[in-house]
Design an enzyme around this catalytic site. Structure first.
Site, mmCIF file in Angstrom:
data_model
loop_
_atom_site.group_PDB
_atom_site.id
_atom_site.type_symbol
_atom_site.label_atom_id
_atom_site.label_comp_id
_atom_site.label_asym_id
_atom_site.label_seq_id
_atom_site.Cartn_x
_atom_site.Cartn_y
_atom_site.Cartn_z
ATOM 1 C CB SER A 175 44.717 33.249 51.224
ATOM 2 O OG SER A 175 44.418 33.531 49.893
ATOM 3 C CG ASP A 195 47.719 41.157 49.561
ATOM 4 O OD1 ASP A 195 47.246 41.055 48.653
ATOM 5 O OD2 ASP A 195 47.370 40.221 50.498
ATOM 6 C CG HIS A 247 48.176 36.895 49.302
ATOM 7 N ND1 HIS A 247 46.916 37.538 49.857
ATOM 8 C CD2 HIS A 247 47.719 35.617 48.925
ATOM 9 C CE1 HIS A 247 46.067 36.536 49.966
ATOM 10 N NE2 HIS A 247 46.233 35.630 49.342
#
Length: 683
Positions: A253, A585, A638
Site C-alpha cells: 500500500s 481491490d 486491499h
C-alpha cells in the site's frame, strides 16, 4: 445464553401470582427483628414481582437485554474465531508445499508496511495518558481507546504547523516483526506471509520489518527518527550477513510510496539524502514486489480529506442518519476523525498523481466504458478504444449493446448527480479561489478551537464551492488549498502530484518529488525487477457526488458530505450511494495499482532509463464461501490479499530466487492494459 434468562422470568410469573397493590405494614407494629425481615421480604415480592404488564416492564427489558447481549457476544466470538483460522492446514500451506518442492531462503526479505498498518507506542504524554508508557496506542488492544477516547485522539494528532510531535507528546513506531503482523489480536496483516516465509526457512536473521511512523511525511521520518538511515543500514547488514545476497523488498500500500522515496533518498548526497551513490540500489536490491501498490494515488484520499468519508461511511449515514453526526456525549465522530487525520502529512502522499493526463478531465477518463454490471462484462470485451470512440462519436455517451454510459470519472467531485453527468459545455464554472477566507459569521464564530479549518470559512465561500459544481484532479489541489490551507502548506513542502517535463531539471533532486513515480527516475539497476501484485474484481471508489450538509449552520461541523441518495445502479450504472466505482481491490483502482508496471516503466524510457524489468500480476478476487472461511484465501481485497495463497506463493518464489519470467510474466484479469493505452503519457 439468552433463553435461560427468559425462562427465569416466566418462572417468577408462576411462583408469584398477581397480587393487588397493598400498603406496606407499619414498621411500628413489628416487634421482632426476624418477623420484620419476613414482612419486608413478603412486601418486596408482592410489589416487585407483579405479573401486570406495567409492573413487569423493567424486568422484561432487563431479561431481554441480558439475553440479547449474551447472544451477540457468542456471535462475535464465533466471528472472531473465524478470523483467527484464515490460514490453511500447516502441511497444505504455500510455505510447506514449496518447501517440499525444495525452496529454501536465498534473498533476505525486507517488509515495508503501509499507512495505518504499523503499531505506534507512547513514550511521553499528557497526564491523561498515565499508565500507557510504551504501550500501543495504535494497533493492538482497543480497550484503552474506548476508555479514554479524547485523550487518545490528542496523542494521535501531530502539530498542525510542523507536522511533527506536539509539545509534551512522543509517539513512536513499534519495532520488529510484531509491529505489523496483526493489527488487533486475530486480525492479521503480515502474519500469514511471515508464517509462510518461516516455513521455507526464514527467521529473524534474514527477515526484517521496517518500522516508521506512518503519520509523518516521508522525509520527516528521517528528520525526527532517522528511519531512512536505519533502513539503509539494515539492508546493508542483511546483505553482508547473508552471503552478499541482495534483498527482496516487499512493500504494501502506502509503503510502496515510502520505499520509492527511499530509492531516491539513498542515492542522493547528504544532507538531504543518504549518500549511497548511484550504484547503491544495484548492489543491494534484487527485486521489489509491491503488494496493493498506490503508485498514482487513490481517490479515497480525496473524500477522506474533504469530508472524512468513504463509501462505507456514506452508506452508514444513509442507513442510520444522525448517528455519526450526533452531538450526544460529544461523539461527532467524523469531526474528530478529520481533526486528527488532517495533521497526518502521509495522507497527502495518497492524493491522485498525474492530474488530468492520468485520471481524466471533465469529458474523458481512461476507464470510459467500464461495464459496472459484472454479468454484462463478457459481452463488452471489444477494444476499449473502440468503445470509447463509439461513445464520443455518438455525442450521447452510448456504448454498444444499448448500454448507457454517462460516467465522467475525471470529475472526481461533483455537487449533485446532474453535475456529474452534464456535458462540460453546460457547466458554469466559478472562480472560488478569489474569495477571501473570512472568519465565521454570527452563529459559528463562537465555536471552540478550530477543528477542521472549515471553521475559518464563511457561508458564502462554502456555498460558492458548491456552485462551482465539479472538480478534477487538476483543480482538487487548489480546492484543498482553499479549504485546508494549513494542511496544504505542509503538503506542498513535502509532496508533488504532477508530471515532470524534464527529469534532468535540478529541481527534481528535491525530496518533495521522490515519492511520485511520474516525477522521478528509477535507479540505475538494470538487473533489479519490479513486480506489481494486486487484487481485482471488486468495485472500487473512483469519484464522488456531494451535497451540502444539512447541519451546515451548526458549530464545529463538516459542511460537505457524500450524497448517499445519488444512485444510478438500477440501470446498470456505476453510481451507488453517491460513489462511482471501477475495477480494483476495494481501495485502489487498477489504474493506480497497475499502470506503472503495465506501461509507465515498461521497457527503457525516461522514467526507467536503465530498463528495469517490470511485471503486473493480478489476483482475481474470490469472496469466502461462508463466514467460517474468515477473510478467505483467494481474496483480492486491499489488506486481505496478504492472506491470498497465490500471492504468498509468488512472493516466496521471488525470495527463493525466481525471476518474473520464472513466475510466468504478467498475469492480467482486468482491463489494465487497455486502460493504460488510453493514457497519453510521454514516455
Amino acid at each position: 445464553m439468552g433463553p435461560p434468562f427468559l425462562r427465569l422470568r416466566k418462572l417468577y410469573a408462576v411462583v408469584y401470582p398477581k397480587i393487588k397493590d397493598e400498603a406496606p405494614p407499619p414498621i411500628s407494629e413489628i416487634h421482632h427483628h426476624h418477623h420484620h425481615q419476613q414482612q419486608q421480604q413478603q412486601y418486596w415480592l408482592k410489589t416487585n414481582h407483579n405479573t401486570d404488564p406495567n409492573g413487569w416492564r423493567c424486568v422484561d427489558r432487563c431479561c431481554w437485554m441480558i439475553g440479547y447481549t449474551c447472544t451477540v457476544w457468542w456471535v462475535v466470538l464465533l466471528l472472531y474465531s473465524s478470523l483467527l483460522h484464515t490460514d490453511v492446514a500447516p502441511d497444505q500451506s504455500p510455505g510447506s508445499r514449496l518447501r517440499r518442492e525444495g525452496l529454501r531462503p536465498l534473498h533476505p526479505v525486507v517488509m515495508v508496511p503501509g499507512i495505518a498498518n504499523g503499531g505506534l507506542e507512547l513514550w511521553e504524554g499528557r497526564p491523561c495518558s498515565e499508565g500507557l508508557f510504551r504501550k500501543r496506542i495504535w494497533g493492538g488492544n482497543l480497550v484503552e481507546i474506548f476508555k479514554r477516547l479524547r485523550c487518545w485522539l490528542e496523542h494521535m494528532s501531530l502539530d498542525n504547523e510542523t507536522g511533527l510531535d506536539p509539545e509534551g507528546i512522543r509517539v513512536r513506531a513499534v519495532p520488529g516483526l510484531v509491529a505489523a503482523d496483526y493489527f488487533t489480536p486475530g486480525y492479521f496483516v503480515w502474519a500469514v506471509l511471515i508464517k509462510n516465509l518461516a516455513r521455507i526457512g526464514y527467521e529473524g536473521k534474514n527477515m526484517h520489518m521496517t518500522a516508521y511512523d506512518w503519520r509523518l511525511s516521508f522525509q520527516n521520518t528521517e528528520v525526527r527518527d532517522q528511519s531512512l538511515t536505519r533502513l539503509k543500514s539494515k539492508i546493508e547488514l542483511l546483505v553482508r550477513s547473508n552471503g552478499n545476497k541482495k534483498v527482496v523488498v516487499v512493500p504494501h500500500s502506502m509503503g510502496v510510496l515510502y520505499f520509492l522515496h527511499f530509492l531516491k533518498w539513498v542515492e542522493a548526497p547528504p544532507p538531504m539524502g543518504g549518500g549511497g551513490g548511484s550504484q547503491w540500489c544495484a548492489k543491494h536490491i534484487k527485486a521489489i514486489t509491491n503488494i496493493s501498490p498506490t503508485f498514482l494515488g487513490v481517490p479515497k484520499a480525496v473524500s477522506g480529506i474533504f469530508s472524512a468519508e468513504a463509501k462505507d461511511i456514506a452508506f452508514a449515514r444513509a442507513m442510520a442518519p444522525g448517528i455519526l453526526d450526533s452531538g450526544i456525549l460529544g461523539l461527532r465522530a467524523l469531526e474528530h476523525i478529520m481533526r486528527v487525520s488532517r495533521t497526518w502529512d502521509s495522507i497527502i502522499s495518497l492524493l491522485p498523481k498525474g492530474g488530468e493526463t492520468i485520471w481524466g478531465n471533465l469529458d474523458w477518463s481512461p476507464e470510459q466504458g467500464y461495464p459496472c454490471d459484472p454479468t454484462k462484462k463478457r459481452f463488452l470485451k471489444s477494444s476499449l478504444t473502440d468503445r470509447v470512440g463509439l461513445a464520443n462519436s455518438s455525442g450521447h455517451g452510448k456504448l454498444g449493446l444499448g448500454a448507457e454510459e454517462n460516467v465522467h470519472y475525471g470529475r472526481i467531485i461533483s455537487f449533485g448527480k446532474m453535475a456529474s453527468e452534464l456535458r462540460s459545455s453546460k457547466l458554469s464554472m466559478i472562480n472560488y479561489k478569489d474569495l477571501p477566507l473570512h472568519k465565521l459569521t454570527q452563529g459559528r464564530s463562537d465555536s471552540e478551537q478550530v477543528w477542521t479549518e472549515y471553521n475559518e470559512m464563511n457561508f458564502d465561500s462554502i456555498k460558492t464551492i458548491v456552485a462551482n459544481k465539479v472538480y478534477t484532479t487538476k483543480t482538487i489541489l487548489d480546492l484543498f488549498r482553499f479549504v485546508a490551507p494549513k494542511l496544504m502548506r505542509r503538503a506542498d513542502a513535502h509532496f508533488s502530484h504532477g508530471i515532470a517535463d524534464d527529469l534532468d531539471d535540478p529541481k527534481y533532486s528535491h525530496y518533495k518529488y521522490w515519492s511520485n513515480p511520474l516525477e522521478t527516475k528509477l535507479p540505475d539497476a538494470p538487473e533489479m525487477e519490479i513486480h506489481c501484485l494486486y487484487g481485482v474484481g471488486i468495485p472500487t471508489e473512483r469519484s464522488y457526488v456531494y451535497k451540502l450538509s444539512p447541519s451546515l449552520g451548526r458549530c464545529k461541523t463538516i459542511p460537505f458530505r457524500i450524497d448517499g441518495s445519488a444512485d444510478g445502479s438500477t440501470n446498470g450504472g456505476c453510481l451507488k450511494g453517491g460513489v462511482y466505482t471501477v475495477d480494483g481491490d476495494q481501495s485502489v483502482p487498477v489504474l493506480s495499482a497497475g499502470f506503472m508496471c503495465a506501461k509507465g516503466w515498461r521497457g527503457r524510457n525516461r522514467f526507467n532509463p536503465s530498463g528495469v524489468s517490470t511485471y503486473a500480476r493480478e489476483y482475481l478476487h474470490k469472496a469466502p464461501a461462508s463466514v467460517l472461511e474468515g477473510r478467505g484465501m483467494e481474496s483480492g481485497a486491499h489488506v486481505d490479499i496478504m492472506g491470498n495463497v497465490g500471492l504468498i506463493e509468488d512472493v516466496l518464489r521471488v525470495t527463493a530466487g525466481a525471476s518474473g519470467i520464472d513466475l510466468g510474466g504478467d498475469r492480467i484479469h482486468s482491463d489494465v492494459m487497455k486502460i493504460s493505452e488510453q493514457v497519453k503519457l510521454r514516455l
